[in-house]
Design a protein around this motif. Structure first.
Motif, PDB file in Angstrom:
ATOM      1  N   PHE A 104       9.143  -0.073   4.887  1.00 63.34           N
ATOM      2  CA  PHE A 104       9.821   0.643   5.998  1.00 63.34           C
ATOM      3  C   PHE A 104       9.013   2.141   6.318  1.00 63.34           C
ATOM      4  N   HIS A 105       8.630   2.297   7.269  1.00 59.54           N
ATOM      5  CA  HIS A 105       8.153   3.311   7.745  1.00 59.54           C
ATOM      6  C   HIS A 105       8.246   3.864   9.251  1.00 59.54           C
ATOM      7  N   VAL A 106       8.507   5.167   9.652  1.00 55.84           N
ATOM      8  CA  VAL A 106       8.587   5.767  10.950  1.00 55.84           C
ATOM      9  C   VAL A 106       7.417   6.313  11.196  1.00 55.84           C
ATOM     10  N   HIS A 107       6.638   6.018  12.353  1.00 53.19           N
ATOM     11  CA  HIS A 107       5.504   6.694  12.879  1.00 53.19           C
ATOM     12  C   HIS A 107       5.785   7.780  13.714  1.00 53.19           C
ATOM     13  N   ILE A 108       5.340   9.044  13.445  1.00 48.34           N
ATOM     14  CA  ILE A 108       5.566  10.296  14.357  1.00 48.34           C
ATOM     15  C   ILE A 108       4.260  10.444  15.109  1.00 48.34           C
TER      16      ILE A 108
ATOM     17  N   ILE B 103       0.779  -1.257   0.014  1.00 45.04           N
ATOM     18  CA  ILE B 103       0.061  -0.083   0.230  1.00 45.04           C
ATOM     19  C   ILE B 103       0.803   1.211  -0.047  1.00 45.04           C
ATOM     20  N   PHE B 104       1.953   1.350   0.706  1.00 44.68           N
ATOM     21  CA  PHE B 104       2.919   2.625   0.687  1.00 44.68           C
ATOM     22  C   PHE B 104       3.661   2.672  -0.482  1.00 44.68           C
ATOM     23  N   ALA B 105       4.071   1.582  -1.338  1.00 45.46           N
ATOM     24  CA  ALA B 105       4.519   1.547  -2.460  1.00 45.46           C
ATOM     25  C   ALA B 105       3.584   2.261  -3.506  1.00 45.46           C
TER      26      ALA B 105
ATOM     27  N   THR C 175       8.918   2.643  15.114  1.00 38.73           N
ATOM     28  CA  THR C 175       8.984   1.812  13.751  1.00 38.73           C
ATOM     29  C   THR C 175       8.892   0.253  14.139  1.00 38.73           C
ATOM     30  N   ASN C 176       7.941  -0.516  13.697  1.00 33.17           N
ATOM     31  CA  ASN C 176       7.560  -1.742  13.774  1.00 33.17           C
ATOM     32  C   ASN C 176       8.398  -2.868  12.847  1.00 33.17           C
ATOM     33  N   HIS C 177       9.262  -3.587  13.315  1.00 33.83           N
ATOM     34  CA  HIS C 177       9.878  -4.739  12.422  1.00 33.83           C
ATOM     35  C   HIS C 177       9.358  -5.897  12.759  1.00 33.83           C
TER      36      HIS C 177
ATOM     37  N   ALA D  76       6.218  12.130   3.493  1.00 31.43           N
ATOM     38  CA  ALA D  76       5.297  11.984   4.872  1.00 31.43           C
ATOM     39  C   ALA D  76       4.124  12.158   4.347  1.00 31.43           C
ATOM     40  N   PHE D  77       3.010  11.540   5.296  1.00 32.67           N
ATOM     41  CA  PHE D  77       1.583  11.530   5.097  1.00 32.67           C
ATOM     42  C   PHE D  77       0.777  11.164   6.474  1.00 32.67           C
ATOM     43  N   GLU D  78      -0.282  11.907   6.614  1.00 32.76           N
ATOM     44  CA  GLU D  78      -1.108  11.325   7.855  1.00 32.76           C
ATOM     45  C   GLU D  78      -1.371   9.902   7.865  1.00 32.76           C
ATOM     46  N   ASP D  79      -1.436   9.404   8.925  1.00 35.47           N
ATOM     47  CA  ASP D  79      -1.941   8.127   9.215  1.00 35.47           C
ATOM     48  C   ASP D  79      -3.399   7.972   8.999  1.00 35.47           C
ATOM     49  N   ILE D  80      -3.867   6.875   8.254  1.00 35.67           N
ATOM     50  CA  ILE D  80      -5.317   6.683   7.990  1.00 35.67           C
ATOM     51  C   ILE D  80      -6.013   6.582   9.265  1.00 35.67           C
ATOM     52  N   ALA D  81      -5.497   6.054  10.325  1.00 37.94           N
ATOM     53  CA  ALA D  81      -6.053   5.602  11.421  1.00 37.94           C
ATOM     54  C   ALA D  81      -5.364   6.243  12.731  1.00 37.94           C
TER      55      ALA D  81
ATOM     56  N   ALA E 146       6.449  -7.385  16.521  1.00 38.80           N
ATOM     57  CA  ALA E 146       5.908  -5.956  16.565  1.00 38.80           C
ATOM     58  C   ALA E 146       4.828  -5.389  15.772  1.00 38.80           C
ATOM     59  N   SER E 147       3.872  -6.524  15.200  1.00 38.90           N
ATOM     60  CA  SER E 147       2.746  -6.169  14.613  1.00 38.90           C
ATOM     61  C   SER E 147       2.826  -5.104  13.508  1.00 38.90           C
ATOM     62  N   GLN E 148       3.940  -5.510  12.582  1.00 33.80           N
ATOM     63  CA  GLN E 148       3.970  -4.662  11.380  1.00 33.80           C
ATOM     64  C   GLN E 148       3.030  -5.039  10.624  1.00 33.80           C
ATOM     65  N   THR E 149       2.307  -4.397   9.881  1.00 36.36           N
ATOM     66  CA  THR E 149       1.038  -4.586   8.955  1.00 36.36           C
ATOM     67  C   THR E 149       1.412  -4.200   7.605  1.00 36.36           C
ATOM     68  N   VAL E 150       2.282  -2.892   7.350  1.00 39.62           N
ATOM     69  CA  VAL E 150       2.836  -2.462   6.005  1.00 39.62           C
ATOM     70  C   VAL E 150       4.135  -2.731   5.837  1.00 39.62           C
ATOM     71  N   HIS E 151       4.510  -3.620   4.920  1.00 38.49           N
ATOM     72  CA  HIS E 151       5.877  -4.066   4.695  1.00 38.49           C
ATOM     73  C   HIS E 151       6.664  -3.259   3.694  1.00 38.49           C
TER      74      HIS E 151
HETATM   75  P1  5GP Z   1       2.432  -0.748  11.058  1.00 40.01           P
HETATM   76  O1  5GP Z   1       1.550  -1.615  11.872  1.00 40.01           O
HETATM   77  O2  5GP Z   1       3.051  -1.472  10.040  1.00 40.01           O
HETATM   78  O3  5GP Z   1       3.850  -0.261  11.838  1.00 40.01           O
HETATM   79  O4  5GP Z   1       1.643   0.629  10.783  1.00 40.01           O
HETATM   80  C1  5GP Z   1       0.907   0.669   9.472  1.00 40.01           C
HETATM   81  C2  5GP Z   1       0.104   1.990   9.581  1.00 40.01           C
HETATM   82  O5  5GP Z   1      -0.119   2.542   8.371  1.00 40.01           O
HETATM   83  C3  5GP Z   1      -0.851   1.935  10.571  1.00 40.01           C
HETATM   84  O6  5GP Z   1      -0.839   2.900  11.646  1.00 40.01           O
HETATM   85  C4  5GP Z   1      -2.133   2.077   9.495  1.00 40.01           C
HETATM   86  O7  5GP Z   1      -3.232   2.932  10.208  1.00 40.01           O
HETATM   87  C5  5GP Z   1      -1.451   2.841   8.493  1.00 40.01           C
HETATM   88  N1  5GP Z   1      -2.011   2.748   7.224  1.00 40.01           N
HETATM   89  C6  5GP Z   1      -2.625   1.428   6.599  1.00 40.01           C
HETATM   90  N2  5GP Z   1      -3.015   1.661   5.424  1.00 40.01           N
HETATM   91  C7  5GP Z   1      -3.144   3.247   5.183  1.00 40.01           C
HETATM   92  C8  5GP Z   1      -3.546   3.698   4.091  1.00 40.01           C
HETATM   93  O8  5GP Z   1      -3.862   3.321   3.126  1.00 40.01           O
HETATM   94  N3  5GP Z   1      -3.135   5.276   4.173  1.00 40.01           N
HETATM   95  C9  5GP Z   1      -2.580   5.788   5.290  1.00 40.01           C
HETATM   96  N4  5GP Z   1      -2.425   7.156   5.073  1.00 40.01           N
HETATM   97  N5  5GP Z   1      -2.464   5.132   6.384  1.00 40.01           N
HETATM   98  C10 5GP Z   1      -2.456   3.753   6.162  1.00 40.01           C
END
Ligand code: 5GP
Length: 120
Positions: free
Chosen positions: A103-107, A8-10, A90-92, A30-35, A96-101
């Protein structure tokens, strides 16, 4: 883990999926987290194909690593966070429950964030 070019991030990087962009430069988007988990919750991703922190730290050229983390700091500054504080996560991998593969840093910021890890 092998990098999936259709994650999804690609797709956000390629402009195939919209995002609320906060910052972009040579090294990072850099962009806002969807949740959002806090009043400020921004994701910073490198422009190269790296599946996680581990992959980025071991595979990326030094100028990209330096440039990326300078971008993370620039985003935090742009968001006005340094004075009151902020958290980087950052979840690896699975534990760590990484869901998007990609690499990303949450701020995270905008309120007191409490303790470091939620206990089960
Ligand atoms: P992770 O759990 O991999 O560290 O974090 C993935 C983050 O990506 C989650 O906080 C989730 O809310 C966010 N996310 C998932 N899909 C999307 C999307 O389509 N757009 C945006 N902006 N954030 C997303």
């Amino acid at each position: 883990m092998a990098y999936d070019p259709d994650n999804i991030f690609a797709r956000i990087l390629k402009g195939e999926i919209p995002c609320k962009k906060v910052h972009e430069d040579e090294y990072a988007l850099a962009f806002e987290d969807i949740a959002p988990a806090a009043p400020v919750h921004v994701l910073v991703i490198p422009k190269g194909n790296y599946s996680s922190f581990n992959d980025f730290a071991t595979q990326a050229p030094a100028d990209q690593v330096k440039g990326f983390f300078a971008s993370v700091q620039a985003v935090a500054a742009k968001l006005g966070l340094p004075e009151k504080g902020y958290r980087l996560i950052t979840n690896h991998g699975a534990d760590a429950s990484q869901t998007v593969h990609h690499f990303h840093v949450h701020i995270l910021g905008g309120r007191s964030l409490g303790g470091l890890v939620a206990h089960e």
